[in-house]
Design an enzyme around this catalytic site. Structure first.
Site, short mmCIF file in Angstrom:
data_model
loop_
_atom_site.label_atom_id
_atom_site.label_comp_id
_atom_site.label_asym_id
_atom_site.label_seq_id
_atom_site.Cartn_x
_atom_site.Cartn_y
_atom_site.Cartn_z
N TYR A 271 52.68 11.95 -46.45
CA TYR A 271 52.71 12.59 -45.14
C TYR A 271 51.31 12.51 -44.53
O TYR A 271 50.42 13.28 -44.85
CB TYR A 271 53.19 14.04 -45.23
CG TYR A 271 54.60 14.22 -45.75
CD1 TYR A 271 55.49 13.16 -45.80
CD2 TYR A 271 55.05 15.46 -46.20
CE1 TYR A 271 56.79 13.32 -46.28
CE2 TYR A 271 56.34 15.63 -46.68
CZ TYR A 271 57.20 14.55 -46.72
OH TYR A 271 58.48 14.72 -47.21
N PHE B 236 65.80 17.90 -43.69
CA PHE B 236 66.45 17.87 -42.38
C PHE B 236 67.52 18.96 -42.32
O PHE B 236 68.68 18.71 -42.01
CB PHE B 236 67.04 16.48 -42.09
CG PHE B 236 67.26 16.22 -40.61
CD1 PHE B 236 66.34 16.66 -39.67
CD2 PHE B 236 68.39 15.57 -40.15
CE1 PHE B 236 66.54 16.46 -38.31
CE2 PHE B 236 68.61 15.36 -38.79
CZ PHE B 236 67.68 15.82 -37.88
N PRO B 237 67.13 20.22 -42.65
CA PRO B 237 68.13 21.28 -42.82
C PRO B 237 68.72 21.79 -41.51
O PRO B 237 69.62 22.60 -41.52
CB PRO B 237 67.34 22.39 -43.51
CG PRO B 237 65.93 22.19 -43.07
CD PRO B 237 65.76 20.69 -42.91
N LEU B 238 68.19 21.32 -40.38
CA LEU B 238 68.62 21.92 -39.12
C LEU B 238 69.82 21.24 -38.49
O LEU B 238 70.35 21.70 -37.50
CB LEU B 238 67.43 21.97 -38.14
CG LEU B 238 66.19 22.67 -38.72
CD1 LEU B 238 65.07 22.71 -37.71
CD2 LEU B 238 66.51 24.07 -39.18
N GLY B 239 70.28 20.14 -39.07
CA GLY B 239 71.50 19.50 -38.58
C GLY B 239 71.28 18.71 -37.32
O GLY B 239 70.25 18.82 -36.67
N1 LIG Z 1 62.43 14.11 -49.48
C1 LIG Z 1 62.46 13.45 -48.35
O1 LIG Z 1 62.73 12.24 -48.30
C2 LIG Z 1 62.17 14.18 -47.07
C3 LIG Z 1 62.45 13.57 -45.84
C4 LIG Z 1 62.19 14.30 -44.67
C5 LIG Z 1 61.66 15.58 -44.77
N2 LIG Z 1 61.38 16.14 -45.99
C6 LIG Z 1 60.84 17.50 -46.13
O2 LIG Z 1 61.76 18.39 -45.53
C7 LIG Z 1 61.09 19.20 -44.54
C8 LIG Z 1 62.08 19.52 -43.45
O3 LIG Z 1 62.63 18.34 -42.88
P1 LIG Z 1 62.35 17.87 -41.38
O4 LIG Z 1 61.03 18.36 -40.95
O5 LIG Z 1 62.66 16.44 -41.33
O6 LIG Z 1 63.51 18.50 -40.59
P2 LIG Z 1 63.84 19.91 -40.01
O7 LIG Z 1 63.07 20.97 -40.71
O8 LIG Z 1 65.32 19.97 -40.04
O9 LIG Z 1 63.42 19.74 -38.50
C9 LIG Z 1 62.16 19.73 -38.06
C10 LIG Z 1 62.21 19.59 -36.54
O10 LIG Z 1 62.82 20.73 -35.98
C11 LIG Z 1 61.91 21.40 -35.12
N3 LIG Z 1 62.04 22.84 -35.39
C12 LIG Z 1 61.71 23.51 -36.53
N4 LIG Z 1 61.97 24.82 -36.39
C13 LIG Z 1 62.47 24.99 -35.15
C14 LIG Z 1 62.91 26.12 -34.40
N5 LIG Z 1 62.88 27.34 -34.93
N6 LIG Z 1 63.35 25.92 -33.13
C15 LIG Z 1 63.39 24.69 -32.60
N7 LIG Z 1 62.98 23.57 -33.25
C16 LIG Z 1 62.52 23.73 -34.51
C17 LIG Z 1 60.55 20.87 -35.43
O11 LIG Z 1 59.77 20.75 -34.26
P3 LIG Z 1 58.51 21.71 -33.98
O12 LIG Z 1 57.37 21.17 -34.78
O13 LIG Z 1 58.33 21.60 -32.52
O14 LIG Z 1 58.93 23.08 -34.42
C18 LIG Z 1 60.86 19.49 -35.96
O15 LIG Z 1 60.91 18.54 -34.93
C19 LIG Z 1 59.90 18.33 -44.12
O16 LIG Z 1 58.87 19.07 -43.55
C20 LIG Z 1 59.50 17.70 -45.43
O17 LIG Z 1 58.68 18.59 -46.18
C21 LIG Z 1 61.64 15.44 -47.12
#
Ligand SMILES: NC(=O)c1ccc[n+]([C@@H]2O[C@H](COP(=O)([O-])OP(=O)(O)OC[C@H]3O[C@@H](n4cnc5c(N)ncnc54)[C@H](OP(=O)(O)O)[C@@H]3O)[C@@H](O)[C@H]2O)c1
Length: 292
Positions: free
Chosen positions: A68, A213-216
């Site tokens: 990252y 990507f827990p937010l769907g």
């Molecule tokens: N193992 C793997 O291959 C892998 C792949 C991807 C991710 N991950 C891990 O999983 C974590 C979560 O996944 P992710 O970041 O892809 O997806 P996510 O948590 O589902 O979504 C993040 C996105 O949602 C927005 N967001 C977060 N909280 C919000 C809220 N309360 N209201 C509105 N928008 C919101 C964020 O933007 P803002 O910054 O504007 O809030 C960001 O664009 C990552 O940080 C990483 O540590 C692991």
């Protein structure tokens, strides 16, 4: 909700390998880097503030990876939080590199994994990494060889617990023949259930399941989410997180954000109780999408 009531403790606890207990709502530190998960954040002060606020809100599980940034997310964690508060668990990963914005390349060779662990130890200023995750199986490296390398690093005391990411049940079963596996991190949400059977396997075997990507995503999912969110006077994100927390006691969501406000909203989701009907309606979204 009163801001002082917002705490990751409300989500309850989960044991990692019977050795470490953490609150069941963590923080994903991928979004703290620059655009395309590349380079430094646009606002470094804000990124550091998000990490410090996460700990103030009782989050004691932070997910990151060497790739990252690369390196940026781990460096920010150390800059914001070292010396670390007691009980803070940092789970990092290796085996998937970031050569440029929005690009990934595999390298889960034993030689690379050793270098990756050494690099993460330095950047995180640790003598031992609590949870180390193989980021993804490497298609041109024996999976057993990658896991054996992590088992060896665990024997040397550089890693405390070994974990996997982006794997099938078969991978988990093969890895467990080599070393105990404490968590599995796969893409998952109420609307995205390809890995349901892996989550079930984890539940049956006392392995934490960390949905990324827990937010769907998706239009239909968004419509259902909005309707339930309005009924609860909550945000769609909070409803998506509440569904995950209810899905199984082994679920450990790690919503990622670069915003303190979003972080606070996400942690507040631990207090949101969905009705049985809400939960069932959200659970049926993949079938609803498939029937259209
Ligand atoms: N193992 C793997 O291959 C892998 C792949 C991807 C991710 N991950 C891990 O999983 C974590 C979560 O996944 P992710 O970041 O892809 O997806 P996510 O948590 O589902 O979504 C993040 C996105 O949602 C927005 N967001 C977060 N909280 C919000 C809220 N309360 N209201 C509105 N928008 C919101 C964020 O933007 P803002 O910054 O504007 O809030 C960001 O664009 C990552 O940080 C990483 O540590 C692991």
């Amino acid at each position: 909700m009163d801001k002082k009531d917002v705490s990751a403790k409300v989500a309850g606890d989960i044991s990692l390998g019977g050795q470490i207990s953490v609150h069941r709502l963590g923080f994903g530190a991928m979004r703290l880097t620059g655009e395309g998960i590349w380079g430094p954040p646009r606002d470094r002060k804000a990124a550091l503030a998000v990490l410090r606020r996460a700990v103030e809100l009782d989050i004691n599980f932070i997910d990151t990876a060497d790739s990252y940034g690369p390196h940026v997310s781990e460096e920010l964690i150390a800059e914001a939080l070292f010396p670390y508060p007691a009980g803070l668990v940092i789970a990092t990963k290796g085996g998937w590199n970031r050569p440029g914005p929005n690009q990934w390349t595999h390298d889960a060779t034993p030689v690379h994994l050793r270098e990756a662990v050494e690099g993460s130890l330095k950047r995180l200023r640790l003598d031992r990494i609590d949870v180390y995750q193989l980021h993804i199986p490497d298609p041109v490296v024996s999976f057993e060889a990658s896991v054996e390398a992590l088992a060896q690093l665990r024997n040397e005391g550089k890693i405390r617990l070994v974990a996997l990411s982006n794997v099938t049940q078969e991978h988990i079963e093969r890895a467990r023949k080599i070393v105990p596996i404490v968590s599995v991190q796969n893409r998952y949400s109420f609307a995205d259930r390809e890995w349901d059977y892996v989550a079930d396997y984890c539940e049956q075997n006392g392995i934490a399941f960390i949905p990324w990507f827990p937010l769907g995503a998706g239009k239909v999912a968004g419509q259902v989410l909005d309707r339930i969110a309005q009924a609860h006077k909550a945000s769609p994100t909070q409803v998506a997180l509440a569904w995950l927390l209810r899905r199984s006691p082994i679920m450990l969501p790690i919503p990622g954000t670069s915003s303190t406000e979003h972080l606070e909203q996400n942690v507040a989701a631990a207090s949101l109780r969905l009705t049985d009907e809400d939960y069932q309606t959200l659970s049926r979204v993949p079938a609803l999408v498939a029937s259209r």
